[in-house]
Scaffold this motif. Structure first.
Motif, PDB file in Angstrom:
ATOM      1  N   ILE A 175      17.410  71.640   7.747  1.00 37.74           N
ATOM      2  CA  ILE A 175      18.694  70.941   7.727  1.00 37.74           C
ATOM      3  C   ILE A 175      18.617  69.744   6.791  1.00 37.74           C
ATOM      4  O   ILE A 175      17.728  68.907   6.902  1.00 37.74           O
ATOM      5  N   LEU A 176      19.571  69.671   5.888  1.00 40.08           N
ATOM      6  CA  LEU A 176      19.759  68.539   5.004  1.00 40.08           C
ATOM      7  C   LEU A 176      20.889  67.705   5.602  1.00 40.08           C
ATOM      8  O   LEU A 176      21.954  68.239   5.902  1.00 40.08           O
ATOM      9  N   VAL A 177      20.646  66.430   5.805  1.00 41.22           N
ATOM     10  CA  VAL A 177      21.652  65.541   6.384  1.00 41.22           C
ATOM     11  C   VAL A 177      22.482  64.969   5.238  1.00 41.22           C
ATOM     12  O   VAL A 177      21.944  64.336   4.328  1.00 41.22           O
ATOM     13  N   VAL A 178      23.786  65.251   5.267  1.00 42.54           N
ATOM     14  CA  VAL A 178      24.665  64.850   4.178  1.00 42.54           C
ATOM     15  C   VAL A 178      25.984  64.299   4.715  1.00 42.54           C
ATOM     16  O   VAL A 178      26.434  64.686   5.785  1.00 42.54           O
ATOM     17  N   CYS A 179      26.584  63.400   3.935  1.00 48.48           N
ATOM     18  CA  CYS A 179      27.921  62.930   4.277  1.00 48.48           C
ATOM     19  C   CYS A 179      28.922  64.010   3.859  1.00 48.48           C
ATOM     20  O   CYS A 179      28.581  64.950   3.136  1.00 48.48           O
ATOM     21  N   LYS A 180      30.149  63.877   4.303  1.00 45.25           N
ATOM     22  CA  LYS A 180      31.162  64.886   3.978  1.00 45.25           C
ATOM     23  C   LYS A 180      31.350  65.022   2.471  1.00 45.25           C
ATOM     24  O   LYS A 180      31.438  66.135   1.947  1.00 45.25           O
ATOM     25  N   LYS A 181      31.383  63.907   1.751  1.00 42.16           N
ATOM     26  CA  LYS A 181      31.595  63.968   0.303  1.00 42.16           C
ATOM     27  C   LYS A 181      30.480  64.767  -0.377  1.00 42.16           C
ATOM     28  O   LYS A 181      30.750  65.671  -1.176  1.00 42.16           O
ATOM     29  N   CYS A 182      29.226  64.451  -0.056  1.00 42.29           N
ATOM     30  CA  CYS A 182      28.109  65.175  -0.664  1.00 42.29           C
ATOM     31  C   CYS A 182      28.066  66.624  -0.194  1.00 42.29           C
ATOM     32  O   CYS A 182      27.744  67.525  -0.973  1.00 42.29           O
ATOM     33  N   HIS A 183      28.415  66.869   1.084  1.00 39.37           N
ATOM     34  CA  HIS A 183      28.443  68.231   1.599  1.00 39.37           C
ATOM     35  C   HIS A 183      29.453  69.067   0.814  1.00 39.37           C
ATOM     36  O   HIS A 183      29.174  70.211   0.433  1.00 39.37           O
ATOM     37  N   ASP A 184      30.621  68.488   0.558  1.00 40.82           N
ATOM     38  CA  ASP A 184      31.632  69.193  -0.238  1.00 40.82           C
ATOM     39  C   ASP A 184      31.109  69.484  -1.648  1.00 40.82           C
ATOM     40  O   ASP A 184      31.359  70.557  -2.202  1.00 40.82           O
ATOM     41  N   LEU A 185      30.372  68.525  -2.239  1.00 37.68           N
ATOM     42  CA  LEU A 185      29.805  68.721  -3.573  1.00 37.68           C
ATOM     43  C   LEU A 185      28.751  69.826  -3.575  1.00 37.68           C
ATOM     44  O   LEU A 185      28.660  70.600  -4.540  1.00 37.68           O
ATOM     45  N   VAL A 186      27.968  69.923  -2.496  1.00 37.49           N
ATOM     46  CA  VAL A 186      26.980  71.006  -2.383  1.00 37.49           C
ATOM     47  C   VAL A 186      27.706  72.348  -2.374  1.00 37.49           C
ATOM     48  O   VAL A 186      27.358  73.262  -3.125  1.00 37.49           O
ATOM     49  N   HIS A 187      28.737  72.467  -1.556  1.00 35.97           N
ATOM     50  CA  HIS A 187      29.465  73.737  -1.457  1.00 35.97           C
ATOM     51  C   HIS A 187      30.258  74.056  -2.723  1.00 35.97           C
ATOM     52  O   HIS A 187      30.517  75.224  -3.010  1.00 35.97           O
TER      53      HIS A 187
END
Length: 84
Positions: free
Chosen positions: A56-68
């Motif tokens: 599991i990578l812990v990410v904020c919503k903004k970074c999570h959206d960038l990953v996807h």
């Protein structure tokens, strides 16, 4: 053990909670944000990735959206901006 929605739900929630504790509830990527924190599977669960804190990578919503969106590449444990 077969991965079912009920086993995934518990294992997934537990893995994310433990990963968030491990990272002090801060985004591991670009910003270090501590609000709206998510868990992202490094190796996707549907591809055989385990529901463990290590995956599991812990990410904020903004970074999570960038990953996807493919703007941040998560390739095993090497997190970096995507090359455009």
């Amino acid at each position: 053990m077969t991965k079912t929605s009920s086993t995934r739900s518990y294992a997934h929630s537990r893995a994310i909670a433990l990963a968030k504790i491990r990272e002090g509830y801060n985004c591991e990527l670009r910003c270090g944000a501590s609000l709206d924190i998510h868990g992202h599977h490094i190796l996707d669960y549907s591809l055989g990735g385990e529901a463990t804190p290590e995956n599991i990578l812990v990410v904020c919503k903004k970074c999570h959206d960038l990953v996807h969106a493919g703007e941040i590449v998560v390739d095993t444990f090497d997190y970096r901006p995507a090359k455009l």
